[in-house]
Design a protein around this motif. Sequence first.
Motif, PDB file in Angstrom:
ATOM      1  N   PRO A 152       1.047  -1.181   0.056  1.00 23.03           N
ATOM      2  CA  PRO A 152       0.075   0.150  -0.163  1.00 23.03           C
ATOM      3  C   PRO A 152       0.835   1.204  -0.086  1.00 23.03           C
ATOM      4  CG  PRO A 152      -1.061  -1.596   1.696  1.00 23.03           C
ATOM      5  CD  PRO A 152       0.181  -2.207   1.220  1.00 23.03           C
ATOM      6  N   SER A 153       1.964   1.248   0.548  1.00 24.45           N
ATOM      7  CA  SER A 153       2.960   2.304   0.570  1.00 24.45           C
ATOM      8  C   SER A 153       3.191   2.755  -0.891  1.00 24.45           C
ATOM      9  CB  SER A 153       3.936   1.930   1.537  1.00 24.45           C
ATOM     10  OG  SER A 153       3.581   1.862   2.729  1.00 24.45           O
ATOM     11  N   VAL A 154       3.663   1.665  -1.654  1.00 26.59           N
ATOM     12  CA  VAL A 154       3.864   2.038  -2.936  1.00 26.59           C
ATOM     13  C   VAL A 154       2.773   2.609  -3.866  1.00 26.59           C
ATOM     14  CG1 VAL A 154       4.596   0.798  -5.136  1.00 26.59           C
ATOM     15  CG2 VAL A 154       5.977   0.221  -2.934  1.00 26.59           C
ATOM     16  N   GLY A 155       1.503   1.916  -3.273  1.00 28.52           N
ATOM     17  CA  GLY A 155       0.504   2.344  -4.219  1.00 28.52           C
ATOM     18  C   GLY A 155       0.294   4.033  -3.750  1.00 28.52           C
ATOM     19  N   VAL A 156       0.497   4.505  -2.631  1.00 27.04           N
ATOM     20  CA  VAL A 156       0.244   5.915  -2.401  1.00 27.04           C
ATOM     21  C   VAL A 156       0.947   6.499  -3.480  1.00 27.04           C
ATOM     22  CG1 VAL A 156       0.931   7.604  -0.700  1.00 27.04           C
ATOM     23  CG2 VAL A 156      -0.067   5.709  -0.045  1.00 27.04           C
ATOM     24  N   VAL A 157       2.406   6.208  -3.682  1.00 31.24           N
ATOM     25  CA  VAL A 157       3.006   7.055  -4.735  1.00 31.24           C
ATOM     26  C   VAL A 157       2.557   6.868  -5.933  1.00 31.24           C
ATOM     27  CG1 VAL A 157       5.577   7.292  -5.431  1.00 31.24           C
ATOM     28  CG2 VAL A 157       5.230   7.020  -2.894  1.00 31.24           C
ATOM     29  N   VAL A 158       2.599   5.659  -6.364  1.00 31.39           N
ATOM     30  CA  VAL A 158       1.993   5.197  -7.794  1.00 31.39           C
ATOM     31  C   VAL A 158       0.561   6.019  -8.234  1.00 31.39           C
ATOM     32  CG1 VAL A 158       1.333   3.496  -9.403  1.00 31.39           C
ATOM     33  CG2 VAL A 158       3.605   3.165  -7.890  1.00 31.39           C
ATOM     34  N   PHE A 159      -0.307   5.894  -7.034  1.00 31.33           N
ATOM     35  CA  PHE A 159      -1.691   6.501  -7.482  1.00 31.33           C
ATOM     36  C   PHE A 159      -1.388   7.802  -7.511  1.00 31.33           C
ATOM     37  CE2 PHE A 159      -3.263   2.019  -5.953  1.00 31.33           C
ATOM     38  CZ  PHE A 159      -3.172   1.684  -7.099  1.00 31.33           C
ATOM     39  N   TYR A 160      -0.914   8.708  -6.410  1.00 34.74           N
ATOM     40  CA  TYR A 160      -0.986   9.881  -6.484  1.00 34.74           C
ATOM     41  C   TYR A 160      -0.276  10.629  -7.649  1.00 34.74           C
ATOM     42  CZ  TYR A 160      -3.464  11.332  -2.076  1.00 34.74           C
ATOM     43  OH  TYR A 160      -4.462  11.651  -1.234  1.00 34.74           O
ATOM     44  N   GLY A 161       1.040   9.747  -7.693  1.00 28.97           N
ATOM     45  CA  GLY A 161       1.664  10.466  -9.178  1.00 28.97           C
ATOM     46  C   GLY A 161       1.125  10.201 -10.396  1.00 28.97           C
ATOM     47  N   ALA A 162       0.387   9.232 -10.699  1.00 26.71           N
ATOM     48  CA  ALA A 162      -0.507   9.168 -12.002  1.00 26.71           C
ATOM     49  C   ALA A 162      -1.729   9.913 -11.562  1.00 26.71           C
ATOM     50  CB  ALA A 162      -1.263   7.495 -11.896  1.00 26.71           C
ATOM     51  N   SER A 163      -2.407  10.133 -10.660  1.00 25.43           N
ATOM     52  CA  SER A 163      -3.419  11.121 -10.566  1.00 25.43           C
ATOM     53  C   SER A 163      -3.065  12.636 -10.869  1.00 25.43           C
ATOM     54  CB  SER A 163      -3.790  11.153  -9.009  1.00 25.43           C
ATOM     55  OG  SER A 163      -4.939  12.219  -8.907  1.00 25.43           O
ATOM     56  N   LEU A 164      -1.890  12.965 -10.171  1.00 19.18           N
ATOM     57  CA  LEU A 164      -1.446  14.246 -10.726  1.00 19.18           C
ATOM     58  C   LEU A 164      -0.906  14.416 -12.222  1.00 19.18           C
ATOM     59  CD1 LEU A 164       0.643  15.064  -7.357  1.00 19.18           C
ATOM     60  CD2 LEU A 164      -1.660  16.234  -7.893  1.00 19.18           C
ATOM     61  N   ALA A 165      -0.524  13.498 -12.621  1.00 21.20           N
ATOM     62  CA  ALA A 165      -0.202  13.547 -14.080  1.00 21.20           C
ATOM     63  C   ALA A 165      -1.317  13.770 -14.662  1.00 21.20           C
ATOM     64  CB  ALA A 165       0.682  12.346 -14.553  1.00 21.20           C
ATOM     65  N   LEU A 166      -2.553  13.044 -14.612  1.00 12.79           N
ATOM     66  CA  LEU A 166      -3.858  13.097 -15.415  1.00 12.79           C
ATOM     67  C   LEU A 166      -4.484  14.397 -15.208  1.00 12.79           C
ATOM     68  CD1 LEU A 166      -5.206   9.413 -15.171  1.00 12.79           C
ATOM     69  CD2 LEU A 166      -3.996  10.552 -17.353  1.00 12.79           C
TER      70      LEU A 166
END
Length: 107
Positions: A31-45
Motif C-alpha cells: 500500500p505504501s508503494v500504491g500511495v506514490v504510484v496512484f498519487y503520481g498518476a493522478s497528478l499526471a492526469l
Amino acid sequence: MHWLTLAAAIVLEVMGTTSMKLSNGFSRPLPSVGVVVFYGASLALLTVALKKLDVSVAYAIWAGVGTALIVMVGVLWFGEALTWVRAVSILLIIIGVVGLNLSGSAH
C-alpha cells in the motif's frame, strides 16, 4: 476527453488516499508503494486535463469529488461513522462542484 481524464485523475486520487490508510503509516510495503504510484498518476492526469480545463474548476472538482468519494470509502470500507454533519458537508461539496460547472468559463 478532458473530462474523462479528470475523472480518471479523481479515481486515482481516491485510490492513493485509500492506499495511504491501508499503508498503516507507511509500515506496509505494497500500500505504501500504491500511495506514490496512484498519487503520481493522478497528478499526471490532472496536469493533462488542465490543458483544456480552467484550473479553478478542474482543481475544485478534483479535490471536492475526491473528498466526497473518500468519505464514502471511509464509511463503506473502513466502517467510519456517517454523521448528519458529514452528510450535509458532502452535499455542500456536491452543490459547490455543480455550481462551478454551471458557472461556465470566463473566456
